[in-house]
Design an enzyme around this catalytic site. Structure first.
Site, PDB file in Angstrom:
ATOM      1  N   ASP A 112       0.831  -1.208   0.000  1.00 16.44           N
ATOM      2  CA  ASP A 112       0.000   0.000   0.000  1.00 16.44           C
ATOM      3  C   ASP A 112       0.867   1.260   0.000  1.00 16.44           C
ATOM      4  O   ASP A 112       1.980   1.264   0.523  1.00 16.44           O
ATOM      5  CB  ASP A 112      -0.885  -0.034   1.260  1.00 16.44           C
ATOM      6  CG  ASP A 112      -2.063   0.918   1.157  1.00 16.44           C
ATOM      7  OD1 ASP A 112      -2.263   1.516   0.081  1.00 16.44           O
ATOM      8  OD2 ASP A 112      -2.785   1.075   2.161  1.00 16.44           O
ATOM      9  N   HIS A 120       2.596   3.426  -9.011  1.00 13.78           N
ATOM     10  CA  HIS A 120       2.407   1.991  -9.269  1.00 13.78           C
ATOM     11  C   HIS A 120       3.626   1.403  -9.977  1.00 13.78           C
ATOM     12  O   HIS A 120       4.052   0.290  -9.690  1.00 13.78           O
ATOM     13  CB  HIS A 120       1.139   1.758 -10.095  1.00 13.78           C
ATOM     14  CG  HIS A 120      -0.116   2.106  -9.344  1.00 13.78           C
ATOM     15  ND1 HIS A 120      -0.351   1.684  -8.051  1.00 13.78           N
ATOM     16  CD2 HIS A 120      -1.207   2.848  -9.690  1.00 13.78           C
ATOM     17  CE1 HIS A 120      -1.533   2.138  -7.638  1.00 13.78           C
ATOM     18  NE2 HIS A 120      -2.059   2.854  -8.614  1.00 13.78           N
ATOM     19  N   LEU A 170      10.921 -20.412  -3.971  1.00 14.04           N
ATOM     20  CA  LEU A 170       9.871 -19.524  -3.475  1.00 14.04           C
ATOM     21  C   LEU A 170       8.627 -19.582  -4.375  1.00 14.04           C
ATOM     22  O   LEU A 170       8.743 -19.529  -5.594  1.00 14.04           O
ATOM     23  CB  LEU A 170      10.404 -18.078  -3.447  1.00 14.04           C
ATOM     24  CG  LEU A 170       9.384 -16.993  -3.110  1.00 14.04           C
ATOM     25  CD1 LEU A 170       8.940 -17.101  -1.658  1.00 14.04           C
ATOM     26  CD2 LEU A 170       9.959 -15.604  -3.380  1.00 14.04           C
TER      27      LEU A 170
HETATM   28  C1  FPP Z   1      -1.924   0.274  -3.227  1.00 12.98           C
HETATM   29  O1  FPP Z   1      -1.475   1.584  -3.386  1.00 12.98           O
HETATM   30  C2  FPP Z   1      -1.474  -0.557  -4.293  1.00 12.98           C
HETATM   31  C3  FPP Z   1      -2.269  -1.163  -5.227  1.00 12.98           C
HETATM   32  C4  FPP Z   1      -3.737  -1.056  -5.295  1.00 12.98           C
HETATM   33  C5  FPP Z   1      -1.710  -1.978  -6.275  1.00 12.98           C
HETATM   34  C6  FPP Z   1      -0.486  -2.751  -5.908  1.00 12.98           C
HETATM   35  C7  FPP Z   1       0.147  -3.048  -7.175  1.00 12.98           C
HETATM   36  C8  FPP Z   1       1.461  -3.001  -7.445  1.00 12.98           C
HETATM   37  C9  FPP Z   1       2.542  -2.814  -6.471  1.00 12.98           C
HETATM   38  C10 FPP Z   1       1.885  -3.149  -8.824  1.00 12.98           C
HETATM   39  C11 FPP Z   1       1.340  -4.295  -9.603  1.00 12.98           C
HETATM   40  C12 FPP Z   1       1.634  -5.618  -9.026  1.00 12.98           C
HETATM   41  C13 FPP Z   1       2.256  -6.605  -9.643  1.00 12.98           C
HETATM   42  C14 FPP Z   1       2.310  -7.956  -8.975  1.00 12.98           C
HETATM   43  C15 FPP Z   1       2.932  -6.455 -10.921  1.00 12.98           C
HETATM   44  P1  FPP Z   1      -2.579   2.738  -3.493  1.00 12.98           P
HETATM   45  O2  FPP Z   1      -2.792   3.044  -4.925  1.00 12.98           O
HETATM   46  O3  FPP Z   1      -3.806   2.317  -2.758  1.00 12.98           O
HETATM   47  O4  FPP Z   1      -1.828   3.888  -2.747  1.00 12.98           O
HETATM   48  P2  FPP Z   1      -2.487   5.039  -1.899  1.00 12.98           P
HETATM   49  O5  FPP Z   1      -3.261   4.370  -0.771  1.00 12.98           O
HETATM   50  O6  FPP Z   1      -1.322   5.825  -1.396  1.00 12.98           O
HETATM   51  O7  FPP Z   1      -3.365   5.809  -2.826  1.00 12.98           O
END
Ligand code: FPP
Length: 258
Positions: A38, A55, A149
Protein backbone atom coordinates in the site's frame (compact mmCIF):
# COMPACT_ATOMS: atom_id res chain seq x y z
CA UNK A 1 26.28 -0.99 13.90
CA UNK A 2 24.34 -3.98 12.66
CA UNK A 3 26.36 -7.16 12.39
CA UNK A 4 25.69 -9.07 9.23
CA UNK A 5 25.87 -12.62 8.04
CA UNK A 6 26.75 -12.98 4.41
CA UNK A 7 24.54 -15.44 2.58
CA UNK A 8 25.72 -17.31 -0.50
CA UNK A 9 22.70 -19.53 -0.70
CA UNK A 10 20.67 -17.50 -3.19
CA UNK A 11 20.88 -18.17 -6.88
CA UNK A 12 19.96 -14.61 -7.80
CA UNK A 13 22.51 -13.28 -10.29
CA UNK A 14 24.70 -16.15 -9.14
CA UNK A 15 27.23 -14.34 -7.03
CA UNK A 16 25.05 -11.63 -5.53
CA UNK A 17 25.24 -11.66 -1.75
CA UNK A 18 22.53 -10.72 0.62
CA UNK A 19 23.20 -9.27 4.05
CA UNK A 20 21.15 -10.62 6.91
CA UNK A 21 21.31 -8.96 10.36
CA UNK A 22 22.60 -11.34 13.01
CA UNK A 23 19.37 -10.71 14.93
CA UNK A 24 17.64 -12.98 12.42
CA UNK A 25 17.37 -16.64 13.31
CA UNK A 26 17.78 -18.49 10.02
CA UNK A 27 16.17 -21.57 11.56
CA UNK A 28 12.81 -19.92 12.09
CA UNK A 29 12.14 -17.97 8.93
CA UNK A 30 8.37 -17.80 8.36
CA UNK A 31 7.28 -20.23 5.64
CA UNK A 32 4.57 -17.91 4.37
CA UNK A 33 4.55 -14.10 4.36
CA UNK A 34 1.60 -12.09 3.03
CA UNK A 35 2.01 -8.45 1.99
CA UNK A 36 -0.50 -5.65 1.46
CA UNK A 37 1.51 -3.39 -0.83
CA UNK A 38 0.00 0.00 0.00
CA UNK A 39 0.98 3.63 -0.52
CA UNK A 40 1.88 3.82 -4.22
CA UNK A 41 -0.45 6.78 -4.73
CA UNK A 42 0.84 8.72 -1.73
CA UNK A 43 4.44 7.98 -2.71
CA UNK A 44 3.72 9.59 -6.10
CA UNK A 45 1.75 12.54 -4.63
CA UNK A 46 4.65 13.34 -2.29
CA UNK A 47 6.83 13.72 -5.38
CA UNK A 48 4.15 15.59 -7.38
CA UNK A 49 4.01 12.68 -9.81
CA UNK A 50 0.90 11.04 -11.28
CA UNK A 51 -0.43 8.02 -9.35
CA UNK A 52 0.61 5.74 -12.21
CA UNK A 53 4.25 6.54 -11.52
CA UNK A 54 3.69 5.32 -7.96
CA UNK A 55 2.41 1.99 -9.27
CA UNK A 56 5.39 1.73 -11.60
CA UNK A 57 7.75 2.34 -8.68
CA UNK A 58 5.71 -0.24 -6.75
CA UNK A 59 6.50 -2.88 -9.35
CA UNK A 60 10.21 -2.04 -9.09
CA UNK A 61 10.03 -2.62 -5.32
CA UNK A 62 8.90 -6.19 -5.93
CA UNK A 63 12.32 -7.23 -7.23
CA UNK A 64 14.27 -6.67 -4.04
CA UNK A 65 11.57 -8.16 -1.83
CA UNK A 66 11.17 -11.31 -3.94
CA UNK A 67 14.95 -11.73 -4.18
CA UNK A 68 15.41 -11.39 -0.42
CA UNK A 69 12.51 -13.70 0.40
CA UNK A 70 13.84 -16.30 -2.02
CA UNK A 71 17.39 -16.10 -0.71
CA UNK A 72 16.51 -16.53 2.95
CA UNK A 73 14.26 -19.53 2.29
CA UNK A 74 10.72 -18.13 2.58
CA UNK A 75 8.50 -20.73 0.85
CA UNK A 76 5.41 -18.61 0.03
CA UNK A 77 4.99 -14.90 -0.57
CA UNK A 78 1.40 -13.75 -1.16
CA UNK A 79 1.08 -10.28 -2.66
CA UNK A 80 -2.16 -8.27 -2.72
CA UNK A 81 -1.90 -6.77 -6.21
CA UNK A 82 -5.54 -6.09 -7.13
CA UNK A 83 -8.59 -6.48 -4.90
CA UNK A 84 -12.24 -7.02 -5.83
CA UNK A 85 -12.77 -3.45 -4.56
CA UNK A 86 -10.04 -1.94 -6.79
CA UNK A 87 -12.45 -1.97 -9.77
CA UNK A 88 -13.96 1.17 -8.18
CA UNK A 89 -10.85 3.14 -9.21
CA UNK A 90 -10.95 5.27 -12.38
CA UNK A 91 -10.85 3.16 -15.57
CA UNK A 92 -7.52 4.70 -16.53
CA UNK A 93 -5.90 3.55 -13.27
CA UNK A 94 -7.40 0.05 -13.53
CA UNK A 95 -6.08 -0.27 -17.11
CA UNK A 96 -2.67 0.94 -16.02
CA UNK A 97 -2.52 -1.65 -13.21
CA UNK A 98 -3.49 -4.43 -15.66
CA UNK A 99 -0.89 -3.21 -18.15
CA UNK A 100 1.78 -3.12 -15.44
CA UNK A 101 0.98 -6.66 -14.43
CA UNK A 102 1.28 -7.86 -18.03
CA UNK A 103 4.55 -5.96 -18.49
CA UNK A 104 5.91 -7.27 -15.19
CA UNK A 105 5.21 -10.89 -16.04
CA UNK A 106 6.63 -10.54 -19.56
CA UNK A 107 9.77 -8.79 -18.38
CA UNK A 108 10.55 -10.74 -15.22
CA UNK A 109 9.34 -14.27 -15.88
CA UNK A 110 12.62 -15.61 -17.29
CA UNK A 111 14.67 -14.36 -14.36
CA UNK A 112 12.10 -15.61 -11.85
CA UNK A 113 12.05 -19.01 -13.57
CA UNK A 114 15.84 -19.16 -13.68
CA UNK A 115 15.82 -18.59 -9.92
CA UNK A 116 13.42 -21.47 -9.31
CA UNK A 117 10.52 -19.15 -8.36
CA UNK A 118 7.02 -20.52 -8.89
CA UNK A 119 4.28 -18.05 -9.83
CA UNK A 120 0.68 -18.69 -8.86
CA UNK A 121 -2.40 -16.48 -8.99
CA UNK A 122 -5.21 -16.41 -6.45
CA UNK A 123 -8.56 -14.69 -6.83
CA UNK A 124 -11.29 -14.60 -9.46
CA UNK A 125 -8.86 -14.87 -12.37
CA UNK A 126 -11.64 -15.56 -14.89
CA UNK A 127 -12.98 -12.04 -14.21
CA UNK A 128 -9.76 -10.36 -15.42
CA UNK A 129 -9.15 -9.02 -18.95
CA UNK A 130 -8.23 -11.74 -21.49
CA UNK A 131 -4.69 -10.49 -22.01
CA UNK A 132 -3.98 -10.64 -18.27
CA UNK A 133 -5.40 -14.18 -18.06
CA UNK A 134 -3.15 -15.26 -20.95
CA UNK A 135 -0.03 -13.80 -19.31
CA UNK A 136 -0.88 -15.24 -15.89
CA UNK A 137 -1.46 -18.68 -17.47
CA UNK A 138 1.85 -18.46 -19.30
CA UNK A 139 3.74 -17.56 -16.11
CA UNK A 140 2.07 -20.19 -13.93
CA UNK A 141 2.53 -22.90 -16.55
CA UNK A 142 6.16 -22.07 -17.18
CA UNK A 143 7.09 -22.10 -13.50
CA UNK A 144 4.78 -24.87 -12.25
CA UNK A 145 7.54 -27.39 -11.51
CA UNK A 146 9.80 -24.91 -9.68
CA UNK A 147 10.26 -25.72 -6.02
CA UNK A 148 11.84 -22.54 -4.67
CA UNK A 149 9.87 -19.52 -3.48
CA UNK A 150 6.20 -19.62 -4.52
CA UNK A 151 4.87 -16.13 -5.28
CA UNK A 152 1.07 -16.00 -5.07
CA UNK A 153 -0.23 -12.91 -6.81
CA UNK A 154 -3.67 -11.99 -5.47
CA UNK A 155 -5.64 -10.61 -8.43
CA UNK A 156 -9.31 -9.69 -8.39
CA UNK A 157 -9.08 -11.15 -4.89
CA UNK A 158 -11.43 -10.60 -1.97
CA UNK A 159 -11.45 -12.59 1.26
CA UNK A 160 -15.23 -12.51 1.63
CA UNK A 161 -15.87 -13.59 -1.93
CA UNK A 162 -13.32 -16.41 -1.44
CA UNK A 163 -15.28 -17.63 1.61
CA UNK A 164 -18.60 -17.24 -0.25
CA UNK A 165 -17.23 -19.45 -3.04
CA UNK A 166 -16.36 -22.11 -0.48
CA UNK A 167 -19.88 -21.93 1.01
CA UNK A 168 -21.39 -22.35 -2.46
CA UNK A 169 -19.17 -25.35 -3.21
CA UNK A 170 -20.04 -26.95 0.12
CA UNK A 171 -23.76 -26.34 -0.59
CA UNK A 172 -23.44 -28.04 -3.99
CA UNK A 173 -21.69 -31.05 -2.45
CA UNK A 174 -24.43 -31.41 0.15
CA UNK A 175 -27.15 -31.05 -2.49
CA UNK A 176 -25.59 -33.81 -4.58
CA UNK A 177 -25.22 -36.05 -1.48
CA UNK A 178 -21.45 -36.04 -1.91
CA UNK A 179 -21.09 -34.56 1.59
CA UNK A 180 -22.91 -34.73 4.93
CA UNK A 181 -23.30 -31.60 7.12
CA UNK A 182 -21.29 -33.14 9.99
CA UNK A 183 -18.37 -33.72 7.60
CA UNK A 184 -17.82 -29.96 7.19
CA UNK A 185 -14.61 -29.09 9.02
CA UNK A 186 -11.63 -26.72 8.73
CA UNK A 187 -9.68 -29.14 6.56
CA UNK A 188 -12.53 -29.26 4.05
CA UNK A 189 -12.90 -25.46 3.98
CA UNK A 190 -9.14 -25.01 3.53
CA UNK A 191 -9.11 -27.45 0.63
CA UNK A 192 -11.68 -25.26 -1.17
CA UNK A 193 -9.96 -21.88 -0.64
CA UNK A 194 -7.81 -20.32 -3.39
CA UNK A 195 -4.85 -21.05 -1.10
CA UNK A 196 -5.50 -24.82 -0.85
CA UNK A 197 -2.25 -26.70 -0.10
CA UNK A 198 -0.57 -23.51 1.19
CA UNK A 199 0.14 -23.10 4.92
CA UNK A 200 -1.45 -20.07 6.59
CA UNK A 201 0.79 -16.96 6.64
CA UNK A 202 2.71 -16.69 9.90
CA UNK A 203 3.36 -13.02 9.11
CA UNK A 204 1.28 -10.34 7.40
CA UNK A 205 2.91 -7.05 6.43
CA UNK A 206 1.10 -3.85 5.45
CA UNK A 207 2.96 -0.78 4.28
CA UNK A 208 2.06 2.93 4.27
CA UNK A 209 0.78 3.34 7.83
CA UNK A 210 -2.70 1.90 7.27
CA UNK A 211 -3.69 -0.56 9.99
CA UNK A 212 -6.37 -2.81 8.56
CA UNK A 213 -6.83 -6.05 6.63
CA UNK A 214 -8.90 -4.69 3.71
CA UNK A 215 -10.54 -8.03 2.89
CA UNK A 216 -7.21 -9.87 2.47
CA UNK A 217 -6.87 -13.55 3.46
CA UNK A 218 -9.63 -13.33 6.08
CA UNK A 219 -9.69 -17.04 6.87
CA UNK A 220 -5.95 -17.63 6.49
CA UNK A 221 -4.84 -14.77 8.79
CA UNK A 222 -6.76 -16.04 11.85
CA UNK A 223 -3.48 -16.51 13.78
CA UNK A 224 -1.02 -14.49 11.69
CA UNK A 225 1.27 -11.95 13.30
CA UNK A 226 0.72 -8.48 11.83
CA UNK A 227 3.53 -6.02 11.12
CA UNK A 228 2.78 -2.48 10.02
CA UNK A 229 5.19 0.13 8.74
CA UNK A 230 4.83 3.76 7.66
CA UNK A 231 7.11 3.10 4.67
CA UNK A 232 5.27 3.49 1.36
CA UNK A 233 5.38 0.36 -0.79
CA UNK A 234 7.70 1.80 -3.50
CA UNK A 235 10.30 2.47 -0.78
CA UNK A 236 9.96 -1.00 0.77
CA UNK A 237 13.20 -3.00 0.42
CA UNK A 238 14.55 -6.39 1.41
CA UNK A 239 15.94 -4.77 4.57
CA UNK A 240 12.37 -3.88 5.66
CA UNK A 241 11.30 -7.47 5.08
CA UNK A 242 14.17 -8.60 7.31
CA UNK A 243 13.14 -6.04 9.96
CA UNK A 244 9.60 -7.47 9.93
CA UNK A 245 10.93 -11.04 10.22
CA UNK A 246 13.20 -10.08 13.12
CA UNK A 247 10.23 -8.50 14.92
CA UNK A 248 8.10 -11.58 14.21
CA UNK A 249 10.79 -13.85 15.66
CA UNK A 250 10.62 -11.95 18.96
CA UNK A 251 6.90 -12.53 19.39
CA UNK A 252 5.29 -15.30 21.37
CA UNK A 253 2.69 -17.14 19.34
CA UNK A 254 0.19 -18.88 21.60
CA UNK A 255 -2.66 -19.72 19.19
CA UNK A 256 -5.19 -19.14 21.98
CA UNK A 257 -3.22 -21.25 24.50
CA UNK A 258 -1.16 -19.97 27.42
C1 FPP B 1 -1.92 0.27 -3.23
O1 FPP B 1 -1.47 1.58 -3.39
C2 FPP B 1 -1.47 -0.56 -4.29
C3 FPP B 1 -2.27 -1.16 -5.23
C4 FPP B 1 -3.74 -1.06 -5.30
C5 FPP B 1 -1.71 -1.98 -6.27
C6 FPP B 1 -0.49 -2.75 -5.91
C7 FPP B 1 0.15 -3.05 -7.17
C8 FPP B 1 1.46 -3.00 -7.44
C9 FPP B 1 2.54 -2.81 -6.47
C10 FPP B 1 1.89 -3.15 -8.82
C11 FPP B 1 1.34 -4.30 -9.60
C12 FPP B 1 1.63 -5.62 -9.03
C13 FPP B 1 2.26 -6.60 -9.64
C14 FPP B 1 2.31 -7.96 -8.98
C15 FPP B 1 2.93 -6.46 -10.92
P1 FPP B 1 -2.58 2.74 -3.49
O2 FPP B 1 -2.79 3.04 -4.92
O3 FPP B 1 -3.81 2.32 -2.76
O4 FPP B 1 -1.83 3.89 -2.75
P2 FPP B 1 -2.49 5.04 -1.90
O5 FPP B 1 -3.26 4.37 -0.77
O6 FPP B 1 -1.32 5.82 -1.40
O7 FPP B 1 -3.37 5.81 -2.83
Amino acid sequence: MIEVKIMFKGLWNNSEKIRVPSSINMNSIPKHIAIIMDGNGRWAAKRMLPRNMGHRAGVEALRDVIKTASNIGVKYLTLYAFSTENWKRPDSEVSMLMRLLIEYLRKEIDELHHNNVRIQAIGNIAGLPGEVITEVDRATTKTRFNNGLCVNIALNYGGRSEILNVIRKVGEKIKSNELQIDEIDETLVESLLYTANTPDPELLIRTSGEIRLSNFLLWQCAYSEFWFTDVYWPDFKGEHLLEAISDYQNRQRRFGGV
